[in-house]
Design a protein around this motif. Structure first.
Motif, mmCIF file in Angstrom:
data_model
loop_
_atom_site.group_PDB
_atom_site.id
_atom_site.type_symbol
_atom_site.label_atom_id
_atom_site.label_comp_id
_atom_site.label_asym_id
_atom_site.label_seq_id
_atom_site.Cartn_x
_atom_site.Cartn_y
_atom_site.Cartn_z
ATOM 1 N N THR A 232 -10.799 4.197 77.579
ATOM 2 C CA THR A 232 -10.417 3.650 76.371
ATOM 3 C C THR A 232 -11.447 4.149 75.172
ATOM 4 O OG1 THR A 232 -9.258 1.925 77.198
ATOM 5 C CG2 THR A 232 -10.104 1.867 74.922
ATOM 6 N N ASP B 78 -11.817 3.475 83.130
ATOM 7 C CA ASP B 78 -11.320 3.107 81.745
ATOM 8 C C ASP B 78 -11.696 4.144 80.819
ATOM 9 O OD1 ASP B 78 -10.476 2.015 79.593
ATOM 10 O OD2 ASP B 78 -11.466 0.080 79.696
ATOM 11 N N ARG C 8 -6.433 6.650 78.567
ATOM 12 C CA ARG C 8 -6.758 5.402 78.308
ATOM 13 C C ARG C 8 -7.088 4.748 79.722
ATOM 14 N NH1 ARG C 8 -3.322 2.035 74.522
ATOM 15 N NH2 ARG C 8 -2.132 2.083 76.271
ATOM 16 N N GLU C 9 -5.948 4.821 80.351
ATOM 17 C CA GLU C 9 -5.896 4.045 81.678
ATOM 18 C C GLU C 9 -6.753 4.466 82.862
ATOM 19 O OE1 GLU C 9 -2.350 3.716 79.109
ATOM 20 O OE2 GLU C 9 -3.299 5.358 80.086
ATOM 21 N N ARG C 10 -6.804 5.620 82.931
ATOM 22 C CA ARG C 10 -7.511 6.128 84.416
ATOM 23 C C ARG C 10 -8.520 7.468 84.054
ATOM 24 N NH1 ARG C 10 -4.035 6.368 88.817
ATOM 25 N NH2 ARG C 10 -2.541 4.430 88.757
ATOM 26 N N GLY C 11 -8.962 7.310 82.989
ATOM 27 C CA GLY C 11 -10.172 8.084 82.492
ATOM 28 C C GLY C 11 -9.480 9.742 82.606
#
Length: 221
Positions: free
Chosen positions: A111, A109, A29-32
């Motif tokens: 997400t 991102d 979610r945070e760094r792809g």
């Protein structure tokens, strides 16, 4: 001492490295998309063995290096073990992982794509939903997230198929798998998604070829 980073993600690809290690591609979610090495994960009894496998979803604790990460530990909330009991479902899931790998990017991102992947694999476990429908919804929404779609179906279809197309485009991942289609409408929907894929996706997916062989699927004209 290096700082530990914790990321929410799913393992989408695994390959062996050396005699005892694994190389993981994790959609976070945070760094792809990130690459992480699980040291000793192929050694029996190593705590990283169970968490270093495709479909594992949860919290990953990692040390960041220059070009990759080192996996320290993980708290897995869903292994999707039920999927392993269904050979066809596993093939669909493997294709979803491969398509997510194709679309995911590093240092972005993740997400939207992670939510889509998680909900789509969950949908494969729902007996009321046809796997073919789940596949096409996943494909279309993945293309939508990447900006590769048309707002209306790319060929003439019934009102029901047109509504399904538009519903997938605008709905969040959590609400995608809440409908079914009759066989004629599903065929229309499949045809539209295939046209869109031919227009935007320039890759042959090994897992999809296996799936087509298994299901005897033929491209609709």
């Amino acid at each position: 001492m290096r700082e530990v980073e914790t990321m929410t993600g799913m393992v989408i690809r695994v390959s062996p490295v050396g005699e005892m290690d694994k190389r993981l591609v994790i959609l976070t979610r945070e760094r792809g998309k990130i690459i992480a090495f699980a040291r000793g994960a192929r050694r029996p009894g190593n705590p990283l063995m169970a968490v270093s496998r495709p479909f594992a979803f949860g919290q990953f604790s990692l040390y960041e290096g220059r070009d990759s990460y080192t996996l320290r530990s993980a708290e897995i909330t869903n292994y999707f073990d039920e999927l392993s009991l269904d050979v066809e479902g596993t093939c669909y899931g493997s294709y979803f992982l491969e398509l997510a790998d194709y679309y995911a990017r590093e240092n972005m991102d993740g997400t939207g794509l992670l939510k889509l992947l998680y909900q789509s694999i969950r949908a494969l476990l729902k007996p009321a939903l046809k796997n073919e429908l789940v596949q096409r919804i996943f494909e279309l929404k993945a293309m939508v997230l990447n900006g590769e779609y048309t707002e209306t179906p790319p060929c003439p279809v019934s009102d029901s198929a047109s509504y399904a197309w538009e519903y997938v485009i605008v709905s969040p991942a959590e609400h995608l798998y809440t409908f079914t289609l009759t066989e004629p409408v599903l065929e229309e929907f499949i045809r539209c998604v295939e046209i869109n894929k031919k227009r935007y996706v320039d890759k042959n997916f090994h897992s999809l070829e296996i799936l087509h062989t298994m299901t005897g699927w033929k491209l609709l004209k």
